[in-house]
Design an enzyme around this catalytic site. Structure first.
Site, PDB file in Angstrom:
ATOM      1  N   ASP A 106      -1.249  -1.299   5.719  1.00  0.00           N
ATOM      2  CA  ASP A 106      -1.136  -0.750   7.072  1.00  0.00           C
ATOM      3  C   ASP A 106      -2.007  -1.528   8.058  1.00  0.00           C
ATOM      4  O   ASP A 106      -3.053  -2.077   7.687  1.00  0.00           O
ATOM      5  CB  ASP A 106      -1.555   0.719   7.092  1.00  0.00           C
ATOM      6  CG  ASP A 106      -0.582   1.625   6.356  1.00  0.00           C
ATOM      7  OD1 ASP A 106      -0.944   2.776   6.087  1.00  0.00           O
ATOM      8  OD2 ASP A 106       0.538   1.169   6.049  1.00  0.00           O
ATOM      9  N   ASP A 147      -4.237  -0.751  10.090  1.00  0.00           N
ATOM     10  CA  ASP A 147      -5.334   0.099  10.554  1.00  0.00           C
ATOM     11  C   ASP A 147      -6.565  -0.161   9.694  1.00  0.00           C
ATOM     12  O   ASP A 147      -6.583  -1.074   8.858  1.00  0.00           O
ATOM     13  CB  ASP A 147      -4.927   1.578  10.526  1.00  0.00           C
ATOM     14  CG  ASP A 147      -4.477   2.036   9.132  1.00  0.00           C
ATOM     15  OD1 ASP A 147      -4.751   1.306   8.145  1.00  0.00           O
ATOM     16  OD2 ASP A 147      -3.859   3.104   9.022  1.00  0.00           O
ATOM     17  N   ASP A 178      -7.962   1.644   7.233  1.00  0.00           N
ATOM     18  CA  ASP A 178      -7.737   1.846   5.795  1.00  0.00           C
ATOM     19  C   ASP A 178      -6.960   0.686   5.204  1.00  0.00           C
ATOM     20  O   ASP A 178      -7.227   0.236   4.076  1.00  0.00           O
ATOM     21  CB  ASP A 178      -6.974   3.162   5.560  1.00  0.00           C
ATOM     22  CG  ASP A 178      -7.899   4.373   5.627  1.00  0.00           C
ATOM     23  OD1 ASP A 178      -7.391   5.489   5.815  1.00  0.00           O
ATOM     24  OD2 ASP A 178      -9.133   4.187   5.503  1.00  0.00           O
ATOM     25  N   GLU A 210       0.837  -1.194   0.000  1.00  0.00           N
ATOM     26  CA  GLU A 210       0.000   0.000   0.000  1.00  0.00           C
ATOM     27  C   GLU A 210       0.878   1.252   0.000  1.00  0.00           C
ATOM     28  O   GLU A 210       1.645   1.489   0.919  1.00  0.00           O
ATOM     29  CB  GLU A 210      -0.892  -0.016   1.253  1.00  0.00           C
ATOM     30  CG  GLU A 210      -1.618   1.293   1.512  1.00  0.00           C
ATOM     31  CD  GLU A 210      -2.264   1.334   2.899  1.00  0.00           C
ATOM     32  OE1 GLU A 210      -2.170   0.324   3.619  1.00  0.00           O
ATOM     33  OE2 GLU A 210      -2.826   2.376   3.258  1.00  0.00           O
TER      34      GLU A 210
END
Length: 657
Positions: free
Chosen positions: A507, A509, A511, A430
């Protein structure tokens, strides 16, 4: 239709040994009682490892019970200063109680032991009909029994004098209702005890098995040559392609590791036979782990250096670790002060520091041995070079198969050098900044990086003929060498596959999870054979970093990585028990992969020895349910259905918002 009541009375708190009896598979193997008996044997072996026991005796009886006897110090029977119960009762009935925790404060009974999971022999009590313990200590014999999984605790009885004798005898009657088979497998116990004899020089290990006529058949194990004798016995009849190398090394008082940490090893190469056995503090690690990674790294570095020093490598050939170690047989016994295992069964070592510990202890002595025994060194080098040449020939065959109709690879793809499809890995990363860190952290030989800008288009309802209108999807397809296909397509659609592993790294998280979901949607819908054949994986980068200061010379500064809040809390609790104050622990949160340094990203998500990577699989029997769920969650016309689903299931989500 009546609904079940859900109120305060619906909650149940499991106390004492109830969690073990309720979910035994979380604490031990349930195919047989072997592991719960092994916990008792390991306690005896820890006494021997600490230098206090010279004899370990196991007896297996026809009624299914097993007795383990040692001549160690004997479990303490006095009252615990805080709990107010005899220590022997705590050991056999309380989870997370034992004599192996306070190593840093000097109050631990063992410098090295089989781990700090803290459940140990209490699991044996929980899953047994009866456990009888006899302790010989300080001139007295003490006896106690635990019945019905520890629900009934007998009286601690003083049974008389024993002179200078010391030790512990434990007899266990496993409860068959917790296991697929109620009998302890004899072959496994024999193999376990034989390995203890190999790893404990000077300690006599014996096994008695009760026969049909009531007599006892005895076996004893002793290995004069230790690891080398054991490896020779296990490879008897096989031709040795290179001589055995045996050695050991342990840290001194002024080194980077705790005093006594290190390893003993024996390895060699045999025709048609390959054996790999490893142990940590005498605990067999049948699934390997970081100490085995350290052994292979040390052997590879030494052999590679020897080959380069003597200019043995043919032009155009590159040596990889598997060329050197792929057919190596070895027995490894590591000593680690504070081992961290994967799961309660302790089948795999996860301690990251063990890689460097073993490799640093092994590399220089083995390299020196190779240069002192040049003929033997060249024999080992020749084996590795032949393996590398064979690998390159196989890769060239694969290249010919995919030579027709080659598409132009994406410009942002940082490809790997190797042409061995089985070894090659492609990381879908990403963001460009994270892609830059990943490029510096990767193994250029076998790891490729394809950074993705933004979020990949939701491909669940895209017409396959329109897929390549999206640049990111086009680049992924070209990079992996596979065209879009359906679930019923033959395996031949993977004929031009360029990487054995496709690893999604986003990541840690919300997102990142969304990007991960979009990529999995694309692969499940339009590249399903990749998932079906086990080529898709998910990297698990950490969300937190914990820096721990040094504690004297014996405990250097350490760094831990936590995937989430739950794992962070586990590390905090462990470090507080070790004596650290909360303000001494420096906790940092990663905002994303791009914020991580290359060495941090390599250690946690890219180095094969220390990374955490999960395989992606689909249950064939639940294929229709899987498609229905993806249709609900990713379909454009399912907004109302998603709203209803989230209202019903939203309380089950654990999201870091």
């Amino acid at each position: 239709m009546s609904q079940k009541q859900y109120d305060e009375s619906s909650f149940r708190v499991l106390k004492g040994l109830e969690p073990v009896r309720e979910r035994p598979g979380m604490y031990t193997r349930t195919d047989s009682p072997c592991h719960m008996v092994q916990e008792v044997i390991d306690n005896a072996a820890d006494e021997a490892l600490a230098g206090f026991a010279k004899n370990i005796h196991v007896a297996m009886f026809r009624d299914g019970s097993v007795a383990v006897t040692d001549d160690g110090r004997g479990i303490p029977v006095g009252l615990h200063p805080v709990e107010g119960l005899p220590v022997v009762v705590l050991a056999y009935t309380v989870l997370h109680a034992g004599g192996k925790f306070d190593k840093k404060s000097g109050n631990s009974a063992y410098a090295f032991s089989g781990g700090l999971h803290g459940v140990g022999v209490a699991v044996t009590t929980a899953l047994s009909q009866r456990v009888e313990v006899e302790v010989r200590r300080e001139g007295r014999v003490h006896q106690i029994a635990f019945v019905d999984g520890g629900r009934q605790i007998g009286e601690l009885v003083d049974a008389g004098t024993c002179g200078k004798q010391t030790g512990t005898r434990v007899r266990v009657w496993p409860d068959g209702k917790y296991f697929d088979s109620p009998r302890v497998p004899l072959a496994e116990i024999e193999r376990l005890l034989r390995s203890k004899a190999v790893l404990l020089p000077g300690v006599k290990v014996a096994l008695d098995v009760e026969q049909a006529d009531g007599s006892m058949a005895r076996q004893e194990w002793r290995y004069v040559d230790g690891l080398a004798g054991y490896l020779r016995e296990m490879t008897a009849g096989a031709e040795a392609l290179a001589p055995l190398y045996t050695g050991e090394a342990y840290a001194g008082a002024d080194e980077d590791y705790a005093q006594g940490e290190g390893a003993a090893w024996c390895f060699g190469w045999f025709d048609g036979v390959q054996l790999s056995e490893s142990y940590v503090n005498l605990i067999p690690t049948v699934a390997g782990g970081t100490h085995e990674s350290g052994l292979r790294a040390g052997v590879f570095d030494a052999v590679k250096s020897f080959i380069e020093h003597h200019s043995l490598l043919p032009k155009g050939v590159k040596i990889q670790q598997d060329d050197v170690c792929g057919k190596m047989s070895f027995v490894l016994s590591a000593r680690v002060l504070d081992p961290q295992f994967q799961g309660q069964v302790k089948e795999k070592l996860n301690s990251r520091e063990a890689v460097k510990l073993v490799s640093s202890m092994l590399t220089h002595p083995f390299e020196a041995w190779l240069n002192q025994n040049v003929e033997h060194g060249k024999a080992i080098a020749e084996l590795a070079i032949k393996q590398a040449q064979s690998r390159l020939k196989d890769a060239q065959k694969v290249e010919k198969k995919k030579s027709s109709g080659v598409a132009v690879l994406p410009g942002k793809l940082s490809d790997c050098e190797s042409e061995n499809i089985a070894e090659n890995e492609l990381y879908l990363v990403e963001g460009d900044s994270a892609g830059g860190s990943a490029k510096m952290a990767r193994d250029r030989e076998t790891q490729a990086i394809l950074p993705l800008r933004g979020k990949v288009q939701n491909a669940w309802e895209i017409d396959p003929n329109r897929l390549f209108a999206n640049a990111e999807i086009h680049d992924i397809s070209v990079a992996i060498g596979v065209d879009p296909h359906t679930a019923d397509a033959p395996d031949s659609v993977l004929a031009n596959l360029r990487y054995g592993k496709l690893i999604i790294m986003a990541d840690a998280d919300v997102d990142g999870s969304h990007i991960q979901t979009l990529l999995l949607t694309l692969l499940l819908r339009h590249f399903p054979r990749l998932i079906a054949r086990g080529h898709v994986f998910i990297a698990l980068p950490p969300l937190y970093r914990v820096d721990v200061p040094a504690q004297g010379k014996k405990r250097p500064a350490r760094r831990f990585y936590a995937l989430d809040e739950k794992e962070l809390a586990t590390f905090r609790d462990r470090l507080l028990k070790e004596g650290y104050k909360p303000e001494q622990l420096e906790v940092g949160r990663f905002k994303g992969l791009g914020e991580m340094r290359a060495d941090q990203l390599k250690e946690t998500a890219m180095d094969r020895a220390t990374r955490r990577v999960l395989p992606v699989t689909v249950d064939i029997d639940a294929n229709s349910q899987t498609n229905a769920l993806f249709n609900l969650l990713m379909g454009k016309g399912e907004a109302s259905g998603r709203r209803a689903w989230m209202e019903a299931k939203g309380n089950l989500v654990e999201a870091d918002l």
